[in-house]
Design a protein around this motif. Structure first.
Motif, PDB file in Angstrom:
ATOM      1  N   GLU A 342      51.073  52.895  44.426  1.00 17.00           N
ATOM      2  CA  GLU A 342      50.772  53.764  43.285  1.00 17.00           C
ATOM      3  C   GLU A 342      49.523  54.454  43.125  1.00 17.00           C
ATOM      4  N   ILE A 343      48.767  53.969  44.091  1.00 16.85           N
ATOM      5  CA  ILE A 343      47.144  54.241  43.746  1.00 16.85           C
ATOM      6  C   ILE A 343      46.574  54.982  45.105  1.00 16.85           C
ATOM      7  N   TYR A 344      46.171  56.278  44.644  1.00 16.03           N
ATOM      8  CA  TYR A 344      45.631  57.122  45.787  1.00 16.03           C
ATOM      9  C   TYR A 344      44.236  56.851  46.190  1.00 16.03           C
ATOM     10  N   GLY A 345      43.999  57.379  47.379  1.00 12.47           N
ATOM     11  CA  GLY A 345      42.485  57.120  48.084  1.00 12.47           C
ATOM     12  C   GLY A 345      42.629  57.498  49.574  1.00 12.47           C
ATOM     13  N   LEU A 346      41.681  58.275  50.049  1.00 15.32           N
ATOM     14  CA  LEU A 346      41.600  58.688  51.473  1.00 15.32           C
ATOM     15  C   LEU A 346      40.515  57.703  52.000  1.00 15.32           C
ATOM     16  N   PRO A 369      41.375  47.932  42.359  1.00 15.49           N
ATOM     17  CA  PRO A 369      42.435  47.643  43.308  1.00 15.49           C
ATOM     18  C   PRO A 369      42.815  48.758  43.938  1.00 15.49           C
ATOM     19  N   TYR A 370      43.385  48.626  45.109  1.00 20.75           N
ATOM     20  CA  TYR A 370      44.209  49.657  45.723  1.00 20.75           C
ATOM     21  C   TYR A 370      45.820  49.572  45.653  1.00 20.75           C
ATOM     22  N   SER A 371      45.892  48.606  44.704  1.00 24.77           N
ATOM     23  CA  SER A 371      47.468  48.391  44.435  1.00 24.77           C
ATOM     24  C   SER A 371      47.614  47.257  43.253  1.00 24.77           C
ATOM     25  N   SER A 372      48.553  47.516  42.588  1.00 23.58           N
ATOM     26  CA  SER A 372      48.707  46.437  41.414  1.00 23.58           C
ATOM     27  C   SER A 372      49.583  45.206  42.088  1.00 23.58           C
ATOM     28  N   TYR A 373      50.147  45.440  42.975  1.00 25.95           N
ATOM     29  CA  TYR A 373      51.020  44.509  43.818  1.00 25.95           C
ATOM     30  C   TYR A 373      49.960  43.069  43.966  1.00 25.95           C
ATOM     31  N   GLN A 374      48.818  43.444  44.466  1.00 27.56           N
ATOM     32  CA  GLN A 374      48.120  42.399  44.979  1.00 27.56           C
ATOM     33  C   GLN A 374      47.611  41.546  43.931  1.00 27.56           C
ATOM     34  N   PHE A 375      47.876  41.694  42.534  1.00 34.37           N
ATOM     35  CA  PHE A 375      47.528  40.786  41.667  1.00 34.37           C
ATOM     36  C   PHE A 375      48.808  39.812  41.396  1.00 34.37           C
ATOM     37  N   GLY A 376      49.557  39.552  42.352  1.00 35.21           N
ATOM     38  CA  GLY A 376      50.538  38.524  42.430  1.00 35.21           C
ATOM     39  C   GLY A 376      49.660  37.360  42.951  1.00 35.21           C
ATOM     40  N   GLN A 377      48.620  37.512  43.593  1.00 39.26           N
ATOM     41  CA  GLN A 377      47.843  36.331  44.022  1.00 39.26           C
ATOM     42  C   GLN A 377      46.656  35.924  43.216  1.00 39.26           C
ATOM     43  N   ALA A 378      46.776  34.664  42.931  1.00 36.81           N
ATOM     44  CA  ALA A 378      45.883  33.918  42.043  1.00 36.81           C
ATOM     45  C   ALA A 378      44.439  34.370  42.438  1.00 36.81           C
ATOM     46  N   GLY A 379      44.217  34.544  43.811  1.00 34.65           N
ATOM     47  CA  GLY A 379      42.623  34.668  44.077  1.00 34.65           C
ATOM     48  C   GLY A 379      42.394  36.058  43.788  1.00 34.65           C
ATOM     49  N   TRP A 380      43.039  37.140  43.930  1.00 38.70           N
ATOM     50  CA  TRP A 380      42.664  38.356  43.319  1.00 38.70           C
ATOM     51  C   TRP A 380      42.465  38.340  42.184  1.00 38.70           C
ATOM     52  N   LEU A 381      43.251  37.926  41.041  1.00 40.48           N
ATOM     53  CA  LEU A 381      43.173  37.901  39.659  1.00 40.48           C
ATOM     54  C   LEU A 381      41.885  36.973  39.328  1.00 40.48           C
ATOM     55  N   ALA A 382      41.675  35.920  40.131  1.00 37.51           N
ATOM     56  CA  ALA A 382      40.387  35.037  39.641  1.00 37.51           C
ATOM     57  C   ALA A 382      39.021  36.119  39.929  1.00 37.51           C
ATOM     58  N   TRP A 383      39.123  36.838  40.981  1.00 36.74           N
ATOM     59  CA  TRP A 383      38.007  37.643  41.415  1.00 36.74           C
ATOM     60  C   TRP A 383      37.744  38.858  40.512  1.00 36.74           C
ATOM     61  N   GLN A 384      38.863  39.350  39.963  1.00 37.13           N
ATOM     62  CA  GLN A 384      38.618  40.265  39.105  1.00 37.13           C
ATOM     63  C   GLN A 384      38.019  39.810  37.460  1.00 37.13           C
ATOM     64  N   LYS A 385      38.818  38.688  37.329  1.00 37.26           N
ATOM     65  CA  LYS A 385      38.411  38.079  36.023  1.00 37.26           C
ATOM     66  C   LYS A 385      36.873  37.614  35.922  1.00 37.26           C
ATOM     67  N   ALA A 386      36.417  37.210  37.095  1.00 35.62           N
ATOM     68  CA  ALA A 386      35.060  36.599  37.461  1.00 35.62           C
ATOM     69  C   ALA A 386      34.169  37.822  37.307  1.00 35.62           C
ATOM     70  N   TRP A 387      34.450  39.001  37.818  1.00 34.87           N
ATOM     71  CA  TRP A 387      33.686  40.335  37.604  1.00 34.87           C
ATOM     72  C   TRP A 387      33.635  40.639  36.247  1.00 34.87           C
ATOM     73  N   GLN A 388      34.897  40.598  35.534  1.00 33.17           N
ATOM     74  CA  GLN A 388      34.725  41.182  34.336  1.00 33.17           C
ATOM     75  C   GLN A 388      33.925  40.148  33.165  1.00 33.17           C
ATOM     76  N   ARG A 576      52.486  60.848  39.695  1.00 30.97           N
ATOM     77  CA  ARG A 576      51.657  59.608  39.827  1.00 30.97           C
ATOM     78  C   ARG A 576      50.288  59.732  39.835  1.00 30.97           C
ATOM     79  N   ASN A 577      49.817  60.878  40.534  1.00 31.83           N
ATOM     80  CA  ASN A 577      48.317  61.204  40.445  1.00 31.83           C
ATOM     81  C   ASN A 577      47.743  61.232  38.986  1.00 31.83           C
TER      82      ASN A 577
END
Length: 621
Positions: A342-346, A369-388, A576-577
């Motif tokens: 769902e996420i645009y970028g060139l 993120p480049y996609s929300s699907y990636q947040f099914g991984q614990a590592g992606w979620l943990a990285w995002q939360k640590a940043w926040q 979507r845009n």
């Protein structure tokens, strides 16, 4: 009869086609494809923590390509490039999960092989990303498809796709399922506390756990590959079959899949050519090959292996077979990334095997993120939360923040994890300019359809392929490429130029002029009045970009225009845009309740509008 025979041979020389030969005179070809694993996960590519004995043995007795690349870091886009032997951006297949039409001139390699008498099977993934019946191109396409069912006397081409290394196998439900069915052990073979964490990732427990589990997945993949090789041998076909193993793109940790860095595009590729067919390969057994090969090369290579010349629409080079082409002096691999889900970028890139240049045409957007699907991984979620939570070293924050660098230059030999961007280093200014220039040339040569935003495709091309539309504008490509590069540069000196083009008769030019203002942010304030006029443009993508910039400048007409767009936008990609923009600007509280209720009750509303309405509704309860 003799005359007919010679006539047929002459026609074959002219057309590049050869008559079908008996099975004994043609090699069988077996493709084994894994999903989402970059080359550095295998022992034969130097990973000392890996346990991949069957793949390592295949490499030791065959050929290992040190510099093999997926042109795109996501599966469907990569597969469309492989299938037709043409870059996805030339076909108009670069947006993940799209079904746009493509010109009839693009013809799958499978069709050529079947015309030559090959029995072609696919087990079982298609995902070719363009309008049509994916399964129809094969003799058999199913989870039961196998070369063993071929008619007597036919050579075969067979693909087996193995999903055990897919991104989703690090999702909690898949981990549990794979442990329950015995695919991976209940306790990882490697202790997460001692695994090696690549330096581009923050050292977090969840990432360590994902690394340990993925090593188990890779061992399970290795076992699955071994079973396929054993079946081939037990069928008595090993001496007649050329074997390829490769991954459909890189991954699988954060900043792998969907990224143009080597962690996303550099793939393992192993080749075994039996003695009977040694003449078809210039490489020796056990050799590690340094020449660049890419997915766009696979179709021409297959045709070369059966004696066919490359058709004119194919853009790669044959690196094996009787029609092999030697690599060019500057053997650049062209890389591309566009909308993921769902996420645009060139983004576009080039690599010569050592030096990598990446251009980000939307540096105003975060790198994740480049996609929300990636947040099914614990590592992606943990990285995002640590940043926040503000718990990361500064270098691990950049991926989540704006602005992103518009261009990056990496020395993948001295900096294999691509951590140090050399684009601003005066010592590399000449190289940077040269690679930038080569990328511009490549985008022009390939008629890169990414120059046109997807929300405008249906409006501009009507019912014909976007590639056909752009082909009619071939002479405009150099100017459009220059404008896109200028827009992404983020240099305020370009503002007068952008402002002068906001009313240009060409909508693609207007789009990039508006994007140039948006990327400049508050530096584009002198263009505010002109941008208000752009809110009446005939194209949603342009209106949304103008409204976004006006919102950034604090002009109330920006927010009003975005909310008004909810009522008028109709085309799914434009929707979507718009949804992406509303979510990114966090103006959900301003969306009227009447629109939310109407959308939730509208059976014809797109999934993107429904998703937005659902989120707003939940937050207001």
């Amino acid at each position: 009869m003799r005359f007919v025979k010679y006539l047929f041979a002459a026609l074959a020389l002219v057309t590049g086609n050869l008559p079908a030969l008996p099975a004994a005179d043609r090699p069988n070809i077996l493709w084994i494809v894994s999903e989402d694993n970059a080359s550095h996960w295998l022992g034969c590519y130097g990973n000392t923590e890996a346990k991949t004995p069957r793949l390592d043995a295949l490499a030791a007795g065959g050929t290992l390509f040190n510099h093999a690349y997926s042109n795109a870091p996501v599966c469907a886009v990569a597969r469309s490039t492989i299938l037709n032997g043409a870059y996805a951006v030339t076909q108009g297949t670069q947006h993940m999960r799209s079904r746009h039409p493509i010109p009839a001139t693009f013809k799958p390699y499978v069709t050529y092989l079947r015309e030559q008498g090959y029995y072609c099977t696919n087990n079982a993934k298609t995902d070719y990303n363009f309008l049509g019946n994916d399964e129809a191109i094969w003799d058999v396409c199913s989870e039961d498809a196998t070369y063993q069912d071929r008619p007597k006397g036919k050579p075969f081409f067979a693909v087996f796709n193995l999903g055990i290394s897919h991104e989703s196998t690090l999702f909690s439900d898949k981990i549990a399922a794979n442990r329950k069915n015995g695919t991976i052990p209940n306790t990882p073979r490697l202790d997460p506390a001692t695994v090696t964490v690549p330096p581009y990732l923050p050292d977090l427990p969840e990432i360590r756990s994902d690394i340990a589990i993925y090593h188990d997945n890779m061992t399970a993949l290795d076992t699955a590959v071994g079973k396929l090789l054993d079946k081939l041998k037990s069928a008595g076909l090993a001496d007649d079959t050329i074997i390829f193993y490769y991954s459909d793109h890189g991954g699988i940790l954060p900043r792998g899949k969907r990224y143009l860095l080597d962690t996303g595009v550099r793939v393992p590729m192993l080749l075994h050519v039996p003695e009977k067919w040694r003449s078809l390969s210039p490489f020796k057994s056990g050799q590690r090959v340094d020449e660049n090969v890419a997915f766009v090369d696979l179709a021409p290579t297959l045709l070369s292996l059966v004696g066919l010349d490359k058709p004119s629409q194919m853009q790669g080079r044959a690196f094996l077979g009787s029609k092999r082409q030697e690599p060019a002096e500057t053997n650049d691999v062209f890389l591309f990334a566009d909308r993921f889900d769902e996420i645009y970028g060139l983004r576009r890139g080039l690599t010569d095997g050592r030096w990598k240049y990446i251009r980000n045409f939307h540096p105003n957007l975060p790198g994740a993120p480049y996609s929300s699907y990636q947040f099914g991984q614990a590592g992606w979620l943990a990285w995002q939360k640590a940043w926040q939570d503000g718990k990361l070293d500064a270098r691990f924050n950049q991926i989540w923040e704006t602005p992103q660098p518009s261009e990056r230059l990496f020395d993948t030999q001295g900096d294999p994890w691509e951590i140090h961007n050399l684009a601003a280093d005066p010592a590399h200014a000449e190289r940077l300019a040269a690679m930038r220039g080569r990328l511009k040339t490549k985008m022009i040569e390939t008629a890169d359809t990414g120059l046109i935003p997807e929300p405008m495709w249906a409006e501009l091309a009507l019912k014909k392929p976007i590639a056909s539309y752009l082909a009619e504008r071939k002479g405009d490509l150099p100017a459009l490429v220059e404008l896109a590069f200028a827009a992404s540069e983020g240099n305020a000196k370009n503002l007068p130029h952008f402002q002068s083009l906001l009313t240009d008769k060409d909508p693609v030019t207007r789009y990039w002029a508006t994007e140039g203002c948006l990327i400049l942010g508050k530096s584009a304030s002198p263009a505010a009045d002109a941008l208000v006029g752009v809110l009446a443009d005939s194209h949603s993508a342009i209106r949304v970009a103008a409204a976004n910039e006006l919102f950034t400048l604090g002009n109330p007409s920006g927010k009003a225009a975005l909310l008004s767009e909810l009522e008028s936008v109709k085309e799914v990609n434009a929707e979507r845009n718009l949804v992406n923009t509303l979510m990114r600007l966090n103006v959900l509280n301003d969306i009227p309740d009447t629109w939310v209720k109407r959308t939730l009750n509208d059976k014809k509303a797109s999934e993107y509008l429904k998703r937005l309405a659902t989120r707003v509704n939940q937050e207001r309860k």
